[in-house]
Design an enzyme around this catalytic site. Sequence first.
Site, PDB file in Angstrom:
ATOM      1  N   HIS A   1       7.252 -24.535   7.365  1.00 59.62           N
ATOM      2  CA  HIS A   1       7.480 -23.292   8.098  1.00 59.62           C
ATOM      3  C   HIS A   1       8.264 -23.488   9.389  1.00 59.62           C
ATOM      4  CE1 HIS A   1       5.506 -19.039   7.934  1.00 59.62           C
ATOM      5  NE2 HIS A   1       6.813 -18.987   8.122  1.00 59.62           N
TER       6      HIS A   1
ATOM      7  N   ASP B   1       1.021 -15.160   6.316  1.00 56.30           N
ATOM      8  CA  ASP B   1       0.596 -16.558   6.422  1.00 56.30           C
ATOM      9  C   ASP B   1      -0.915 -16.613   6.628  1.00 56.30           C
ATOM     10  OD1 ASP B   1       0.410 -19.312   6.987  1.00 56.30           O
ATOM     11  OD2 ASP B   1       2.267 -19.304   8.136  1.00 56.30           O
TER      12      ASP B   1
ATOM     13  N   HIS C   1      -2.141 -19.016   8.277  1.00 55.46           N
ATOM     14  CA  HIS C   1      -2.192 -19.575   9.622  1.00 55.46           C
ATOM     15  C   HIS C   1      -1.376 -18.695  10.568  1.00 55.46           C
ATOM     16  CE1 HIS C   1      -2.402 -22.949   6.661  1.00 55.46           C
ATOM     17  NE2 HIS C   1      -3.486 -23.228   7.371  1.00 55.46           N
TER      18      HIS C   1
END
Length: 346
Positions: free
Chosen positions: A148, A171, A173
């Site tokens: 990413h 995402d 995260h």
Amino acid sequence: MKNIALINACTDLGVHVNGASLGAQILTKDLSSSSISHQYTITNDQIKKETKPKTPINTHHEINDFVQEFNSLLLAMHELHFEENMSESETKSYQKKMHDLVLSIKALDTKNEKRNLEPINQFNEKLYQLVNQVLDNNEFPLTVGGDHIIAIASSLASIKKYQNLGIIWFDSHADYNTYETSVTGNLHGLPLAVATHFEKNILSDFHQGPFYDPKHTVIVGGRDVDPWEWNNVLEAGVTVFSTNDIQKYGTKEICKKAFEIASTDTNGVHISFDLDLIDPKVAPGVSVPASNGLSLKDTSNLVDEICKYSQVIRSADLVEYNPVFDIDSKTATLAKEILNKWINTF
């Protein structure tokens, strides 16, 4: 329908495991559409690798070996979630001690200081220039990673072109650490903080233009966020819709809210889709899986909903496919379906 430039961004410099650099070319190998005007590839091999002299100490082991062992231990401890059985005061005390320890250990890491910072900057500057070129040609940049970290270049090139954009980060995260708050120092945990200029010190020196406003920034599917990282998100004012929110309210409602936040009073939206948003039972081929992710049905519905907003989407990423961990090409098949939908819609 736009002319799409497909960009393979083949790197795993930002993550602590290998393999994501192999993903993009596998996913795009057999893609064909009249909408694809150009296809480009940037690989780690095109970037000069960072080398630093080793620092001897008074034992048979390098301090850097200890740092690597510490990273593995820390990740294992994090997965155990010791803090879940602690009181609030005990949790805060534990987190502070761990944070101080992390900073001390990272300071010793002479072999890989700031985790490949220089080669990442070189890679992203090259990618940034390419995406700028694509945008100058009035093509739609669809960047396929790679880890990413590549979204720093793709998103900042897009906002340089359009000046005022919102961003939606699909995402598990948040990727909203600064280097100081990062548990491991792995730089793929920083890109959204860099894109919004919350992390001001590293990873964006090549960019000459505006950054994303946190009030037009949305994280969709967040469920694995570090404590210090969560403080960053709250301080910045970024909107977060968790995986639980998606399951509770549905993909249609969450997408509607996300695109409203990102597109209102802006010139469009950049989207960045990390495959670890999806549950690892459905998509095991990622570098950092997070349990309790989206089901296959929710993923398909989410991708369909994203396509409905194609008129405001100015650029897009699909990242973190790691074939090393894939099982029976389950993740590759799903990722190719996502790419085909986007190519035939955007």
